[in-house]
Every structure is written in C-alpha cells, then in structure tokens.
Design an enzyme around this catalytic site. Structure first.
Site, PDB file in Angstrom:
ATOM      1  N   ARG C 271       0.877  -1.179   0.000  1.00 57.94           N
ATOM      2  CA  ARG C 271       0.000   0.000   0.000  1.00 57.94           C
ATOM      3  C   ARG C 271       0.906   1.217   0.000  1.00 57.94           C
ATOM      4  O   ARG C 271       1.510   1.535   1.019  1.00 57.94           O
ATOM      5  CB  ARG C 271      -0.853  -0.061   1.269  1.00 57.94           C
ATOM      6  N   HIS C 275      -3.164   4.397   5.066  1.00 63.22           N
ATOM      7  CA  HIS C 275      -4.343   3.518   5.163  1.00 63.22           C
ATOM      8  C   HIS C 275      -5.569   4.180   4.536  1.00 63.22           C
ATOM      9  O   HIS C 275      -6.263   3.589   3.716  1.00 63.22           O
ATOM     10  CB  HIS C 275      -4.603   3.195   6.630  1.00 63.22           C
ATOM     11  N   TYR C 284       4.276   4.774  11.503  1.00 60.44           N
ATOM     12  CA  TYR C 284       4.579   3.346  11.670  1.00 60.44           C
ATOM     13  C   TYR C 284       5.447   2.742  10.564  1.00 60.44           C
ATOM     14  O   TYR C 284       5.702   1.551  10.585  1.00 60.44           O
ATOM     15  CB  TYR C 284       3.281   2.548  11.808  1.00 60.44           C
TER      16      TYR C 284
HETATM   17  C1  LIG Z   1     -14.227  -6.518  12.021  1.00 63.18           C
HETATM   18  C2  LIG Z   1     -13.432  -5.277  11.827  1.00 63.18           C
HETATM   19  N1  LIG Z   1     -12.519  -4.923  12.748  1.00 63.18           N
HETATM   20  C3  LIG Z   1     -11.833  -3.785  12.624  1.00 63.18           C
HETATM   21  C4  LIG Z   1     -12.018  -2.952  11.561  1.00 63.18           C
HETATM   22  C5  LIG Z   1     -11.275  -1.603  11.473  1.00 63.18           C
HETATM   23  N2  LIG Z   1     -10.310  -1.643  10.368  1.00 63.18           N
HETATM   24  C6  LIG Z   1     -10.617  -1.129   9.168  1.00 63.18           C
HETATM   25  S1  LIG Z   1      -9.432  -1.416   8.035  1.00 63.18           S
HETATM   26  C7  LIG Z   1      -8.473  -2.218   9.151  1.00 63.18           C
HETATM   27  C8  LIG Z   1      -7.185  -2.837   8.700  1.00 63.18           C
HETATM   28  C9  LIG Z   1      -7.397  -3.810   7.581  1.00 63.18           C
HETATM   29  O1  LIG Z   1      -6.193  -4.382   7.171  1.00 63.18           O
HETATM   30  P1  LIG Z   1      -6.137  -5.368   5.941  1.00 63.18           P
HETATM   31  O2  LIG Z   1      -7.123  -6.472   6.126  1.00 63.18           O
HETATM   32  O3  LIG Z   1      -4.719  -5.767   5.758  1.00 63.18           O
HETATM   33  O4  LIG Z   1      -6.654  -4.539   4.715  1.00 63.18           O
HETATM   34  P2  LIG Z   1      -6.008  -3.233   4.092  1.00 63.18           P
HETATM   35  O5  LIG Z   1      -6.516  -2.059   4.863  1.00 63.18           O
HETATM   36  O6  LIG Z   1      -4.530  -3.366   4.184  1.00 63.18           O
HETATM   37  O7  LIG Z   1      -6.492  -3.215   2.693  1.00 63.18           O
HETATM   38  C10 LIG Z   1      -9.083  -2.226  10.398  1.00 63.18           C
HETATM   39  C11 LIG Z   1      -8.494  -2.813  11.617  1.00 63.18           C
HETATM   40  C12 LIG Z   1     -12.978  -3.351  10.608  1.00 63.18           C
HETATM   41  N3  LIG Z   1     -13.241  -2.618   9.522  1.00 63.18           N
HETATM   42  N4  LIG Z   1     -13.656  -4.509  10.760  1.00 63.18           N
END
Ligand SMILES: Cc1ncc(C[n+]2csc(CCOP(=O)(O)OP(=O)(O)O)c2C)c(N)n1
Ligand SMILES: Cc1ncc(C[n+]2csc(CCOP(=O)(O)OP(=O)(O)O)c2C)c(N)n1
Ligand SMILES: [Mg+2]
Ligand SMILES: [Mg+2]
Lengths: 376, 334, 376, 334
Positions: C271, C275, C284
């Site tokens: 990425r 975020h 980070y």
């Molecule tokens: C069940 C749940 N827990 C927490 C979140 C909050 N949250 C949104 S994105 C994220 C990180 C997601 O990481 P990843 O699965 O690697 O996807 P990326 O953002 O890297 O595309 C979190 C913790 C959420 N959306 N859903």
C-alpha cells in the site's frame, strides 16, 4: 528487550527479495499418525509411565461408565462420555507439571479428574448444582468450556501472561474435531503463533461433532495440517495409543516451555459412546464402524504391550480394576447424596458487590422462600 | 370446504411441518445448520427433511455459526430462502456480527435492491434443566437491532403459522422457539389456511377486566395458569400473547391496557435491559391516563442463567406473577 | 446424486488404516511468488490482455489520486486508496465473466470500477450519501464490505447457491492480510472447501493492517500456506505483476468453474499511500521502505514489458494517460455536484413494509422537516 | 494541599492519562487491541503508552476481536488486568460470544474464585461523519448482559475517573466512549484524587424544576443546550447524566423525577429496545404517583445508522428534545 520484541523487527522486502517467514517443511505433520505401542519404539518406553497410564485408563473407562449410569438415575443432568478417548484424556493430564494449566472442553472431565480433581467437583456442571465445582486457580484447570473452541484464546492469553511474568508455565487446551471449524480456533492459534505463546492445542478427532462426520467438517488432509497456516508445527498421533499421545504432547510441552512456541496436535480417536446420554448414535452411524474401532481400544492396546513385556499380570489387571471399582463406588455414593443448594447463591457472585438492583431481587427471593417455608 | 379432524401435535412437529410445507411449496427454501440433516436436529425439529428433500436442501454444515449465517447471506443474495438453525440460544452469539452488520442491514444498505429473506431459528429460554449456555433468553439483543423481525410462538398453531410467515417474509426474521414448549401438545389442523399468521399481530389469549398480563413465548402458559389462580383472589386477568416482538403490536396491547387500567409484563429474560422495559415504557407512554397503577414487570433476575437445580427460583412462576398483580394498587381503585 | 453427496460418503477407518483425506503436496504454494513480467513466460502473454491491463492500471492510479483529492475538498468522507495495489484490483475485475460475482472490501472500489461500475456509484459509501450506490445484482458486485472478512462467507454462500442451481458462476472475494486473522476468514474457507464451492479468495497482502505489519499479524510461512489447512490449493503471486496475478486468478477461476473447488491466492503487494486519507503512515513505517516498493511499481513493470516488446510507444502511453484524465475530470465534475438527498429514505428500506413504529417516526421527521422549511 | 492550576484537556487526552496512570500504578495493567501500540490507536487514545511501557504492556494484536477479548480473558485468569480497545462500536460484535458467554459470566461460574478484571473500551455512537459500522450505539446489548458493568463518560473529568474506576474494578466493565466527544475540551485537574469516580453514580448536571432530562454520554451536551434553549419557553429543565448504565442509579434519577414530576429520556441509540425503555420503565415503576405526564423518550430512529450526509436527521437534537418537553402535558398541570 521485551517478550514481544524478541520476534524480531519487521523488514518487509519487495517481491524480488521475497522469502517465506518460516520454513514450512518442519511444520508439516508426518504422513502417518505417530504410534509407539506395538512398534519397536515401545521397548524404550518408561515402564513406570506405562503402568501409570494403564491404571488411569482403566479408572477412566470405569469413570465414564459410572457417570453415564448416574444420568440414568437422574443424578447427572447430562454426560458426554469420553469412552474410547481415554488415552487422550489421560495423557493430556499426565503430561503437565503441577504449575501448568489445563483447558478442558465439556467432554473432558476425565482429563480434569486424571489431573487430580475430585470427580464430584469435576462433575458439578453436569450434575447441575453449579456451573463449576472447583477453584480453577487451585487446580490450574480452567472451567469446562461448553461454547466450542472459546477456551482456546483463554489458554493462549494465560500462557502469554505467564511468559510475560517470566513464569515457566505451559497451557494445554483440548478441543474437538468439530471445534476446529469455529472462528475462535483460528484466532487462538494465530495469536499463539504470533506471540509464540507456550501453549499446546490437542484436537481430539473422534470422527464426529454430534452427528456430523469429519468429511462434512473439513476437507483438509488432516486437522494437523491446519498448523502450517499459523506457522506452528502440526503433529498427528494415534489417539488410542496412550504412549504415543503422551510422547507427542511431552515434546510439544517441552518445546513450549523452552520458548519454542505453540504446537497443534491432532489425535485420531473415536467416540465409542453416543455424543451424550441424550443422543442416539444409531441415527448417524453404523454398528460395524463402532466395532472396528473397538478392536483398536486404547486400554487393550496398552494392556497387550504391558503383558507382552511382562510388566503386567493378571494380578496387576485385577488390582487396576479394583482400584477403579473403588473410585466408582465412592463416586456413586457421593453423587447419590443431594448436593447442598442455596438459592441465595444466585446473587452472590454476579459481581464483587451486588448492584442495588440485585440486592432488591435478593430480598424478593428471600421473602418468597420464607413464604414458601411458611406455606409448607 | 371439508371438515378436517383436528390432530394433536407437538410444537416441534408443527415447526417441522412448517418447514416441510415451505420446502415443498418453494424450491428456493433451504435449511442449514449443525446436525439438521441426518440427525434431524438435536431437538428433531428438522427430522425427515434431508430424507425427503435431499442433502442439498437440508444441509449439515461445519460447526461454525458465523459461517452458517454468513453463507446463508450469500445464498439469499443469489435468490434462495435459507432457514438457519442455531442449535441453542447461546450458540447464536458467534454469528452476532453477521446478524447485526449484514442480515439486519443489507436491504437498507442497498436501498431495497438486495433484500435478505433469511429465517434464523433459535431455540431459546430455560426450564429444561439444561447446563450453562443452553437456556439463555436472548430476545433483547434481537429486539435492539433494527432491520430484524423477531417472533416467538407460544402455541402449536402459532409455531406453524409464524414459521411459515417468517420463511415467506422477504425480510430476515428471527424465530425464537421456546425450548420448553417443544413438547407441548395441542389439537391443530395444518390444512387450515388461516394457520399462516401475519407477522406483527398480538392476540388476547384470555379476556379479563381487572388487569392485563402482557407476555410471550415460554411465559404464556405460566400467565394463563396465573390468571386461573387469580380468580380465587377475585382478579379477572386478561392475557395478551405478543407473538411478535418486532414489529410490536401497540394497538392490541394498548387496547387491552386501556380497558383494564393495569398491566404486568411477564417474561423469563433478565429484567434489566430486557424486553419488558421497552414494553412497559410503551404502555406508559401510550396509556398513561388509563393507568391505575404503574406497569410492573415480572422477569428473570439480572443474573447469568442458573444451573438446572436452581432454575426454578429464577423463572417467573405463578406466585411471582400473582404477587405483582397484588401490588397493582388495588386499594387506590375504589 | 446431489451436489453435496458428490463429495463421497464418509468411510472412517481406525488409525491402522489411516490415510490423509487429501494429498497435501499439490496444495502447497510454490516457494517463490509467481511472476510473469520480466521472465520468459511474458513472451507468451496475450498482447491484447496486456494492453487492456495497462490501460486499466493507468486509469486506476489516476482514479486513486482523484478520489484522494476529493477527500481534501470534502467531497468524500474518507478514501482508502489502492495506489500500489492496482494490479490486484484490475486483474481481479478483468478475470471474471459477466455472470460471475465480485465481493470487494472497503478498499476495492477500483476493482468494482474496473469491472464497469460507474465510479460515482462505487464511491457512494465513501461519499456518504448512502451505504451502497449500485444494485449489486445488476452488476454482480456485492456491497463494499467494511467489517473485515465478513464478505467471505457471503461469497461462499453465493457460489454454493449458484452451483446448487446449476449455474456456471464463480465468486471472487477480496480480503486484506489483516482480514485473514478474523474468524470469518477461517469459517468461509472451511465451508468453501467442504462444499467445494466455486469461489476464489484473493488476499491482497499489502504489508499492513492500518499500522500493524504482517509480522504482528501472522507467523505463517506465507498467507497462501493457510490454504493447506482447508484442503484447497494455495497460490502465491507477485501482486504488482498484473500479468501474473491475472494468470493465477484465471487458473483458479477456471478450476472453480470446472467443479474443482476453491483456491486461496495471496498476492504480495504494498500500500503506497496511507491507510486512508485520515491516516498518518509516517507513524509506523519508514520512507525508505515505501521507496523500495515504488521501485517495484505495477504500472512501471507492465510498461517496461510492453515497451520492450514494442507493444506500447509514447503515443500509447499518452493515450492511456489522456483516457485516465478524462475519467478523472468526469469524476471530479460529477462529485463536485451535491448528491440528491431525501431524509425520508431513512425509513424506506429498513423493511419491505415499514413497521407501525417506523411509520410514526417517518411522520415525525416529515413534520420536523416541514417546520424547518417554514422556519427557514 | 497545594492549589494546582486547572489545564484544559480533551476527553481523548484524559482517557490516555487514565491508562497511563493506571499502568504506572499497577504493573498488571496491560493494554491490547488493534493499532493501539505504534500508532497509538486510530483515535490516538493509547498514544505514547507503548513508548513508555513497552510493547509487552501495550500490544498491537492481530486483527481479530474475539481473539483479543478471548486472550484478555486468559490474561485475566492469570492475574493481569487487561484493557482492551475495540476499534469501533460495530467491530466489537465479533467478540460478542466471548463477552456474553465468558467475560460476563466467569466470576459467577466459578463462585467468585475467578473474577475477570477486564476493561473493554468501545468508542461508540455517531455524529462524526463516519461511514457505515462506525457509528453504532450498542449500549442496549451490553445493558442486557448480566455480569457486565457499563459506563459512559460525558465530560473530560468523568472520562478519566470512570476509566480509572473501570480498570480498578475487579469485574468486567464496558467503557463506552462517545466518539464525538473525544475532542471536547474542558479544564480538568488530573491530580485531584476525587477524579476517580465510583461506578454506579449518576449526577445532576443542571438543576431545574420543570422537568428532568435523563441522558448520558454523547447526548449530554445536547441536553444541556436544550435546557438552555428551554428557558425561552419558560421551562427550567433539570439534566441528569447517568454515567453508569449498569449499575443503574435509581436513587439520583428518581429523586430528580419526583421533584420535577416530568421526565424525558434522551439518547441517540435506536429507541425500540434501547436503553430508554429500561429507564422509562424504571421511572414509571418507581415514580408513578409523582408523574404529571408519561415519561417520554427521544431517541435515534429504529433504523440502521444513516450515512454521514443524513445523520443529522437521525440524531436527537435540541428541537426534538424541546418538542418532547412540550408534550409533557403542561396544560394538565395547573
Ligand atoms: C471486524 C473489523 N474490525 C476492525 C475494523 C477496522 N479496520 C478497518 S481497516 C483495518 C485494517 C485492515 O487491514 P487489511 O485487512 O490488511 O486490509 P487493508 O486495509 O490493508 O487493505 C481495520 C483494523 C474493521 N473494519 N472490521
Ligand atoms: C459455539 C457452540 N456451538 C454449538 C454447540 C453445540 N454443540 C455441543 S457439542 C457439539 C459437537 C462438538 O463436536 P466436537 O468439537 O467434535 O467435540 P466432541 O463432541 O466430538 O468431543 C455441538 C455442535 C456448542 N456447544 N458451542
Ligand atoms: Mg468430535
Ligand atoms: Mg493490509
């Protein structure tokens, strides 16, 4: 350096320099379940351990029969028997040090009893006078977990906490083949591996989750293969070979204790009884399947080894049976007495201090009971 | 119309029959859950469905409640009507996120483009001597979740009618099945078309003038028994069976309370934060000037469900109901 | 024979005759992520596909930049950019037939757009005028899923339903590296494998879950190794190599369509942006890490291959850019208009028929709005 | 006692300070959750804790809420005091089974032998323009679960005090943190020992004679604003801030309502099955003869939380509160 920092800093590298985080080869289970009894390896086994295991297996079988009988007499609300799985139950209990923790599921009262718990206390949940009949901290046995696989993250958290405190404690958690399908199984194993927590997961694959056979539960080569996806070793063992289960668990416990992290062990076994006394197993499985497994009985397997090696004779077998009978007689006698019950207990432990609302409700019940007594 | 002999049946049998009839009438109805196939469910409520309709229509799933409800969402997205069985009340909790964040919200999320006609059957409540986690009354959780319908039968006929209506609904319906009424029997004619109840209608099960007992599901028989016993005290109690918690039938409930001027809400779910709060508050808002006494609640205590040997002290019984009726300030009346 | 019966009856056998349910060897991912660009294999690739992918990558990059810009102008509530991950997004969209279904996460609006959705519709959730801006059934694109991994069982259920109906439909579900830790990931993959559902899981391992790096997320050799534990093949691919991602996904989709069951694909990517626009990635991760990944940019990789093979010249690059600019200009213009809003919509779609309670509340709001209009 | 200058701080800062002080005072206090370490949380509420206490004390977990709460249970079993952050309200749902079936019940299950001193911090509620799943008011679920304490601060000082008290409690406490008040500022002296509030006490935030607004958390500022605006209409409103939903402070609430004779419960959670039902029912039961009008409720609509551009229509605002106050049957008074 903190415990968690030991796992090393994150050095991501673009795909040109990609490498696996862990070497998968050592994580994969062997193609065949590990066996000791009936093989050359059994000759190296410790006779004292073998006799101890044997005695506990015989007691365990008798315990299961007695508990099932108590359901028929209305002395237990329900009993999920571990008949046929005694080798797993007993080995799990015996492999732990006193300071270690055991995390049983609802089927594993036998493991708790083999660890030294009073069977009456272990059966409290199933008798129905309270939810847990013992102090988990006194015995380092977590409450029997009814919601499947939910005890696994508890074991991970406890093991992690012990490690953070610098204590030399291992947690061993039991779960069924069905329980491996729950999200909590996944989350627990992942946390354990990421934190390198000193925890051992023992899956008793007894072929069924109530009526659902393994083929409807998973398409994995084995349940032990699930370990690879978490970066921990998976071990496959003949769950009816008490020596083999003990050996594999002992290795895993040692590894955990030495800071080597978690292990997933799949013990292949079979539930000879129905799911519980309330279940009718003929609805979903054929008698010949059960018979085939009876021929691979954990007690017989160990007994054959012991007698072949002259470590056990008729008198020894008799003594084990007599010991088991005495345990059963004591259990029967004590379970035939009504447990002391105090309805006021309903309010005593919801919080450290009852809320004003609970105090009101307690007084209401007190008044009702007084009226009941007067009326009677 | 020919006369059909009424045959006694248990609530469990009526529920089975409801699924069978729905599956026979509509090939998109699929039943899934733990042990629902070969075994016919631990309460035998799906007995015979796999044999009659095949494993594809009545499917034993892996042991994972979020997975069951989550795949049901996907099946509904493709046009099927899944009927999901959660084995016991407390074992529906792992599916809570799927229920609240998807099942309840997808129609709204997509402006109606993708309704989810999912039925979630939850055997609930105590009184069967079950060990921990087998006796929870979880209706407060579902009631507090906009987007769900929540119904609970108290009679054999309603079990059939409400389940048929739930399966026919284009919206998700949580059907709370009172475990301790599974083996209650009643004469009942499944051929009667009126057996399919519309969702959202309460019913007066017993007429009376003194006060209204508002109840549902497992507490209905207890309330009817209490109403009988109350006659000895000179009280003529009306008993309203809500049947549907969402939508709520304000009309029937308030009509009764306005008539009687007094009301007690009865359920076995914990009182604090339980359904009775909502019900008493609604009645208070809507019938204020008709009330001779505060709306009282008789409920389970605010405690984790007790072990089998103590559950009788927790469950609202006849005496506790009569005691509450006695506190409806009768002296203030005349 | 029903679909589910095809998996064969369960023939349990006691450990003496134990054998794995599935041969684990073919399930294991290769040691290195699959790559095509820059290798000999690229020479066999279809020029039309390469050009198509290229055009979409360039559009995708521009789309990400435009959407991020719109957050600064207050035209989007939030935007989780897929800059750097365009190869995954675009390949996922292009590999599917029209009748197939895409299950995106909140980061995957680009995949939806590359599949043909109007970007304004795709961005509705993030703009904040409604939760979903398109009819999922019209486009066979499920609503963007915000609760992580919850869309995976949906994809399994839909694919299973299609198979039950005899339809030739595959579901492709997207999830992040962080999402693989959720219980729903586990349950979905297990159901998929047991049911042999025609579904493909694409994990975009972009190194982070918000601030949490992969090393704190998993200890697995790779995320693709998780496949083994479900009995499905795991495939590892360079997620910045659009051709490689397309090839691996195409294989998996073909396999699913032919009844071969599910596949788990891990695409190793990065990425490049924070975020979301609200995140500060410098808290980070270090700039040099980001730079290292910029050197492995999916657009550059494909562009180099295309130009080396004379399938693309300056004019072609210009044309792609112009096309992307036009898309961005149109998007900008349309997003700069306020979307039509009707507060009454709050009550319109909660149920097929509003409950009596909702009808009351609708009238209350109607009255309030009338009063507001009068007051204004 | 030296006089300490009061310094303005945000609620988020007060929460951080509460954890820092608790961690400094007690080495068994551990913070865990998604992004709580290096990043300091998506709301920066755990900012600096990992730097000060190390990664073992403030830990970034894998992304799995049941795993987070489940491991916290195990840590608590071993004598630690875990403070768990759920990133947003709706993302606590995956942990629902752990919360209901273990966190809430383990003390009772073990007859007090194994209490679980776990704090579960849940940023909750709307008003921040969040997309779906980022604005749920989930308090009804927690209130309906015996064994949990549920608190929610509305002021900077209470944020500190309630969180310290929660961490100090030997029982599990769900701390609902109103997201939209995270950046609210107040002068506040963290050195003041009285800053640690006991759990279970409501407080009168504004005295008045005409009617009582009963509220908590994110709706407190709205109610105070409404009370100011009400003066123009001749109403002198009392405002009670519950602070603790479980245990519930009947005493403070009822004393106020008995004084004023009229009450409106205000919260942004959906009305049906929401906290207001319980509250209105309690007030109805306990203050019946003091009530001049029915206890009314002003709540969010019974709908899934709206998208950002429509949320203002959903959230109870000053006008909607005043409208309810106006319906308190004033004409019936004199
Ligand atoms: C069940 C749940 N827990 C927490 C979140 C909050 N949250 C949104 S994105 C994220 C990180 C997601 O990481 P990843 O699965 O690697 O996807 P990326 O953002 O890297 O595309 C979190 C913790 C959420 N959306 N859903
Ligand atoms: C979360 C949850 N879901 C469902 C159940 C109901 N249930 C009790 S035992 C059981 C089968 C368990 O199978 P397995 O994990 O293989 O253990 P075994 O009974 O074979 O020891 C089920 C479905 C439960 N206890 N918990
Ligand atoms: Mg099993
Ligand atoms: Mg990621």
């Amino acid at each position: 350096m903190t415990v968690l920092e030991q796992r090393g800093a994150y050095h991501p590298s673009p795909p040109p320099a990609w490498r696996p985080r862990t070497d998968p080869a050592p994580l994969l289970p062997d193609a065949e379940p590990h066996r000791v009894l009936g093989t050359d390896a059994a000759r190296g086994a410790d006779p004292a351990l073998m006799r101890r295991l044997y005695g506990e297996l015989v007691r365990g079988r008798r315990y299961n029969a007695q508990a099932t009988a108590l359901t028929k007499q209305g002395r237990l609300a329900v009993y999920p028997s571990s008949t046929g799985q005694e080798a797993c139950e007993v080995a799990a209990a015996l492999v732990l040090e006193d300071r270690d923790w055991l995390f049983p599921s609802y089927r594993d009262t036998l493991a708790a009893v083999a660890r030294g718990l009073d069977p009456v206390q272990a059966l409290t949940l199933l008798r129905g006078d309270w939810h847990t009949g013992y102090d988990p901290r006194e015995h380092r046995v977590a409450p029997l977990s009814t919601p499947l696989a939910t005890q696994l993250p508890h074991a991970v958290g406890l093991a992690h906490a012990a490690r953070l405190k610098g204590d030399d404690v291992v947690a061993l958690a039991l779960v069924g083949d069905g329980g491996t399908s729950e999200g909590d199984f996944h989350e627990a194993l992942n946390f354990a591996a990421v934190w390198q927590a000193p925890v051992v997961f023992l899956v008793q694959n007894n072929g069924f989750a109530i009526s659902v056979p393994l083929a409807k539960q998973t398409a994995a080569p084995s349940l032990a293969h699930k370990a690879v996806g978490y970066g921990m070793p998976g071990r496959l063992v003949d769950g009816n070979d008490a020596l083999a289960v003990h050996e594999v668990l002992a290795d895993a416990v040692r590894r955990a204790r030495e800071g080597g992290g978690p292990t997933l062990v799949e013990a292949v076994t079979y539930r000879l009884d129905a799911h519980t006394n309330a279940d009718d197993a003929t609805r979903y499985r054929a008698a010949d399947e059960v018979e085939a497994w009876r021929a691979h009985d954990p007690i017989t397997l160990l007994e054959q080894e012991l007698t072949a090696r002259s470590l056990l004779d008729e008198a020894g077998i008799e003594a084990a049976r007599a010991d088991a009978e005495a345990m059963a007689a004591d259990l029967r006698a004590r379970m035939n007495e009504d447990p002391p019950l105090d309805p006021m207990d309903l309010f005593a432990h919801v919080y450290a201090e009852p809320t004003p609302q609970l105090r009101e409700q307690r007084e209401q019940l007190r008044a009702e009971l007084a009226a009941e007594r007067e009326g009677a | 119309m020919t006369t059909v002999a009424l045959k006694p049946a248990t609530m469990a049998q009526a529920l089975t029959r409801a699924m069978r009839d729905a599956m026979a009438a509509d090939p998109t109805v699929h039943v899934l859950g733990e042990d629902v196939g070969t075994l016919g469910g631990v309460f035998r409520v799906t007995d015979g469905l796999a044999a009659e309709f095949g494993e594809d229509r009545c499917t034993d799933t892996p042991l994972a409640e979020a997975g069951i409800l989550g795949t049901a969402v996907g099946m509904a997205m493709y046009g099927l009507r899944p009927v999901v069985e959660m084995q016991f009340d407390a074992f529906a909790y792992p599916a809570f996120e799927q229920l609240v964040s998807h099942v309840a919200k997808t129609r709204n999320r997509t402006r109606g483009a993708m309704p989810l006609p999912i039925t979630v059957r939850v055997p609930y409540g105590g009184g069967i001597g079950g060990v921990e986690h087998h006796s929870d009354s979880s209706e407060a959780y579902y009631m507090a979740t906009p987007g769900l319908h929540v119904v609970t039968p108290a009679t054999v006929a309603d079990a059939y009618g409400l389940l048929r209506a739930a399966i026919a609904s284009d919206d998700p319906v949580v059907v709370l099945e009172p475990k301790r009424l599974y083996w209650s029997k009643d004469s009942w004619n499944p051929e009667e078309p009126a057996a399919v109840e519309p969702l959202g209608r309460a019913v007066v099960r017993r007429s009376g003038r003194s006060a209204t007992l508002i109840t549902y599901g497992p507490s209905l028989p207890v309330c009817l028994e209490a109403a009988e016993a109350a006659r000895a005290e000179g009280w003529d109690l009306e008993v309203v069976d809500l049947r549907s918690l969402v939508p709520f039938d304000d009309e029937t409930v308030c009509a009764s309370v306005r008539r009687t001027g007094r009301a007690v809400v009865v359920h076995e779910s914990a009182g604090f934060g339980g359904p009775g709060g909502e019900i008493a508050a609604r009645v208070g808002e809507r019938c204020f000037h008709h009330l001779e006494a505060p709306v009282l609640r008789v409920a389970g205590f605010d405690i984790p469900y007790p072990p089998p040997m103590l559950e009788r002290h927790h469950l609202p019984g006849v005496d506790r109901i009569l005691d509450a009726v006695g506190r409806l300030q009768w002296e203030a009346e005349g």
